[in-house]
Write an enzyme that holds these catalytic residues in place. Structure first.
Site, PDB file in Angstrom:
ATOM      1  CE  LYS A 153      39.161  70.414  39.737  1.00 54.33           C
ATOM      2  NZ  LYS A 153      38.715  71.765  40.015  1.00 54.33           N
ATOM      3  CD  GLU A 169      34.257  73.875  34.997  1.00 53.44           C
ATOM      4  OE1 GLU A 169      33.646  74.657  35.752  1.00 53.44           O
ATOM      5  OE2 GLU A 169      34.904  72.885  35.417  1.00 53.44           O
TER       6      GLU A 169
END
Length: 481
Positions: A184, A191
């Site tokens: 994650k 991102e």
């Protein structure tokens, strides 16, 4: 009534509420709890009205309402709050019960909690949850890791509530210890990189004089081809958005915030010795944006090039920007997967890289068609050392690299900062270079610090040279540079 809830969720901020409603919609009975009990009653009376969701006014009450083996999910602020709740839950739970941390915890904390709770017979899962508020409500990307014995117990719930891509759940078991939260973290770092690349493309187009509508149209075209993704789509929408005062974007202060997960990725890259340069530049770009007052002052005293941004063929150059963005995006993901591979090697995680790409196909912020190509690459070559070596991505960069170089070169000539686009290009050129100038660097280290060097063809044998004739012949053991 005791033992009626399938799972309990602690933390009723928006993400927690939406995950509960998602679980309820999929047929699971959820017990909601919050440290501020009034919030539980408020949630049951409003958002959760006419659902099967039940509430609890204490942790003891919550645990008593759970079916065995009990499953408790935490959606609270990362750090001490997670440890505090775990400490309170431990005496209330039994061997074989499961605690799930769905926050943005550091993966080392998750590994530690796994070790500590294993000694007590409790199962611990650290799960990445991506997709924001909308994802939590309608289908997030879930990245669970920790004690694998917990997976059969939570799998029916997690794979029911997660996003689906081509009919497959965007959730699969990631690995032991902190693997889920590590994946994650890398997702969040990528991102950062994606967002920075898009911002640089926007900056170049704006410098060329394109209007907001023209830029929105361009992003819209890109979103119907190989750059089809959530972030390109929302960029188009942001550019078009108007309120009573006109285009909103032009009035937003150019100082970017960050919550730290991009920084964690950059730090992990340094710790594992992996050149994740693009994500690092994306983090530093946010740091630079925060120096607003200094930048405003510098803009009036520091001179740039006299050449203004202009091109002979705008249509072609806009296509060049698209190719540059796509090529740099490939490098960003290649670096992210390099980092996961090295972390997996050191931590003895058995990561399924194609499965990770699939998990990111839906529900999360970086969801894109592009991830399907990554899944295909790792499905056909599970031991692929770098995405750049896969035929699909190799050919994509071969097709786009002239455009990429043209865009970066022009941005430099025009004085437009493109740290992510340019560092990606430098990495690509460095990675494809058989002989780098590190031989000189190693000679310098030996000159001033006697750090030794290897000779070509004599790998594993270390030599030291007395470069000045006045030094010694002994190599260094303590001084490092």
């Amino acid at each position: 009534m005791s033992g009626q809830a399938d799972i309990a969720l602690i933390g009723l901020a928006v993400m927690g509420q939406n995950l509960i409603l998602n679980m309820d919609e999929k047929g699971f009975v959820v017990c909601a709890y919050n440290r501020t009990v009034a919030k539980v009653k408020e949630f049951l009376a409003n958002e959760a009205k006419d659902t099967k969701v039940i509430g609890a006014d204490s942790l003891e009450d919550m645990v008593s309402k759970l079916k065995s083996p009990r499953k408790v999910m935490l959606l609270v602020k990362a750090g001490s709050a997670v440890d505090d709740f775990i400490q309170q839950l431990v005496p209330l739970l039994s061997a074989g019960d499961v605690i799930i941390d769905g926050g943005n915890s550091e993966y080392q904390d998750t590994s530690r909690r796994c070790d500590e709770l294993a000694k007590l017979g409790l199962l611990f899962v650290g799960s990445g949850v991506s997709g924001g508020e909308e994802g939590a409500r309608h289908g997030p990307s879930l990245m669970p890791g920790g004690h694998e014995a917990a997976w059969p117990l939570i799998q029916p719930i997690f794979q029911a509530i997660c996003a689906k891509a081509d009919g497959e759940p965007c959730c699969e078991w990631v690995g032991d210890g902190g693997a889920g939260h590590f994946v994650k973290m890398v997702h969040n770092g990528i991102e950062y990189g994606d967002m920075q690349l898009i911002c640089e493309a926007y900056h170049i187009m704006k410098s060329l004089g394109l209007s907001a509508d023209q830029m929105a149209d361009e992003f819209g075209k890109w979103n119907s081809a190989e750059l089809d993704s959530f972030l390109i789509e929302i960029t188009r929408d942001i550019l078009k958005y108007k309120d009573g005062k006109g285009y909103l974007l032009e009035r937003i202060r150019d100082t970017a915030g960050q919550k730290g997960t991009g920084k964690w990725t950059a730090i992990a890259a340094l710790q594992y010795g992996v050149p994740v340069t693009l994500i690092g530049e994306a983090v530093f770009s946010r740091c630079l944006s925060a120096l607003k007052d200094e930048r405003v002052q510098a803009s009036s005293v520091l001179k740039g090039p006299s050449t203004k941004a202009q091109v002979a063929n705008l249509t072609k150059f806009l296509d060049d920007i698209k190719h540059a963005l796509y090529c740099a995006k490939i490098v960003s993901y290649a670096q992210g997967f390099m980092l996961m591979r090295e972390a997996a090697r050191e931590n003895k995680w058995r990561l399924n890289y194609g499965g990770i790409a699939l998990m990111w196909r839906g529900g999360c912020i970086i969801r894109s068609v592009f991830l399907g190509n990554i899944k295909d690459a790792y499905t056909s070559q599970p031991e692929l050392s770098n995405l750049l070596l896969d035929d699909f991505f190799k050919k994509a960069i071969e097709r786009g690299q002239d455009s990429w170089r043209e865009v970066v070169a022009n941005a430099f000539r025009w004085g437009i900062p493109v740290p992510a686009l340019s560092t990606a290009l430098s990495f690509y050129d460095g990675y494809r270079t058989a002989k780098l100038p590190a031989n000189l660097l190693q000679a310098q280290r030996d000159y001033f610090g006697a750090h030794t060097y290897e000779l070509l063809g004599q790998e594993g044998q270390f030599h030291h040279t007395n470069w000045t004739g006045t030094g010694g012949n002994v190599s260094a053991s303590t001084y490092q540079a």
